[in-house]
Design a protein around this motif. Structure first.
Motif, short mmCIF file in Angstrom:
data_model
loop_
_atom_site.label_atom_id
_atom_site.label_comp_id
_atom_site.label_asym_id
_atom_site.label_seq_id
_atom_site.Cartn_x
_atom_site.Cartn_y
_atom_site.Cartn_z
N ASP A 99 0.81 -1.21 0.00
CA ASP A 99 0.00 0.00 0.00
C ASP A 99 0.84 1.27 0.00
O ASP A 99 0.38 2.32 -0.42
N LYS A 141 -0.68 6.00 7.27
CA LYS A 141 -1.93 5.31 7.52
C LYS A 141 -2.89 6.17 8.33
O LYS A 141 -4.10 6.22 8.04
N ARG A 191 1.89 6.72 -1.28
CA ARG A 191 0.82 5.74 -1.40
C ARG A 191 0.88 5.14 -2.80
O ARG A 191 0.79 5.86 -3.79
N GLN A 249 -1.13 3.32 -4.63
CA GLN A 249 -2.27 3.48 -5.53
C GLN A 249 -2.33 4.90 -6.08
O GLN A 249 -2.75 5.11 -7.24
#
Length: 327
Positions: free
Chosen positions: A83, A107, A146, A148
């Motif tokens: 992630d 996070k 991150r 993504q």
């Protein structure tokens, strides 16, 4: 899980110290991807040793020698299950709380980018400290991303950039989102390795010409990518940011000319922005020109020489400005 990508080239001597710093991390929520950039060395014993120490580590190779950017991209492409991702040089070290601080902050804040302070070895064994707001966004040191988000904006290292490749990547990554979080801690130690690609005296990339032209190339590509993201993805890109980057391109080009080198290829590439509607509209805004006025230089000290810029900014931009006046 955080993927720490380490490009390696002739790093047999330095890689173990980098991996030692990973063994010492206070969090184990990471794995390591070492990317060998076709240097013909045997890293198998090192990898086995650190696997035996309990480090989650994998060794992969590039298809051909392409420089650190391509090696990092190979590491990105090899594992899409993580992630977050972080880049580390094989001659640097992480401070013991680096993963814990960076990953937890990412996070907790759902951040696209987290940046921290770094320590940098300079000449004579001295240590310089760069706080997050003073660490150039072009550097990958002390940052995580991150995964993504990087995929969503279509950001990849460019094959043609073997120098200042991190400048391109970070200009885009740090400015295509407002979801950036800064940590008030140091997490990264940038070692003073005189055998690295940027510091080795006989390296083909450790020259004024390669450095300045590489920087100009990276900044031009960065502006183009940000405008592409603005147009295709609808992400709001700061006009002030684009203006600052244009100032960087101008200054780099003037230094190149003042040092007797040629970068017409990248200047001509920059001039093609006259075909970008958003860029042309942006040039009509007060914010763009206010930022230019604040950051524009007419001279600079380079290698202890004072270089006066030989072309005025408006003359340098003439082809693009003619397009603005036409509209």
């Amino acid at each position: 899980m955080l993927n720490i990508i380490i490009p390696t080239y002739n790093a047999i001597e330095t890689l173990p110290k980098a991996l030692d710093s990973l063994i010492a991390q206070t969090s184990n929520k990471f794995f390591v991807t070492v990317v060998q950039d076709c240097d013909g060395k045997d890293y198998s014993r090192i990898i086995k040793k650190y696997k035996d120490f309990g480090l989650k580590i994998n060794l992969i190779s590039t298809k051909s020698n392409g420089g650190p950017g391509i090696a990092r991209q190979t590491g990105l492409d090899a594992n899409k299950m993580c992630d977050y991702v972080m880049f580390m040089d094989a001659d640097d070290m992480l401070l013991p709380n680096a993963v814990e601080y960076l990953y937890h902050a990412a996070k907790a804040n759902n951040a696209d980018v987290v940046k921290s302070g770094i320590l940098a070895e300079v000449q004579d064994g001295l240590i310089a400290n760069y706080e997050p707001h003073n660490t150039p966004c072009q550097w990958h040191h002390g940052k995580i991303y991150r995964a993504q988000y990087i995929r969503d904006i279509g950001l990849r290292f460019i094959d043609s950039l073997r120098y200042c490749e991190d400048s391109y990547f970070n200009v885009v990554a740090c400015n295509a989102t407002e979801n950036i979080y800064s940590l008030p801690y140091d997490t990264y130690l940038w070692r003073n390795n005189n055998q690295s690609i940027t510091r080795k005296k006989d390296s083909e990339y450790n020259t004024d010409e390669k450095g300045m032209i590489g920087y100009m190339h990276s900044q031009v590509e960065g502006v183009k990518k940000l405008l592409e993201i603005q147009e295709n993805l609808g992400r709001k890109i700061s006009i002030g940011l684009i203006a600052c980057t244009v100032c960087n391109i101008y200054s780099a080009h003037m230094k190149i000319i003042g040092s007797g080198y040629n970068a017409d290829e990248y200047y001509n590439d920059f001039l093609q922005l006259k075909n970008n509607d958003f860029f042309i509209e942006m040039l009509k805004s007060e914010e763009f020109w206010d930022t230019i006025e604040q950051h524009l230089k007419c001279c600079e000290t380079y290698n202890d020489n004072l270089i006066f810029y030989s072309i005025k900014f408006n003359d340098w931009m003439k082809e693009i400005l003619d397009k603005v006046y036409e509209d």
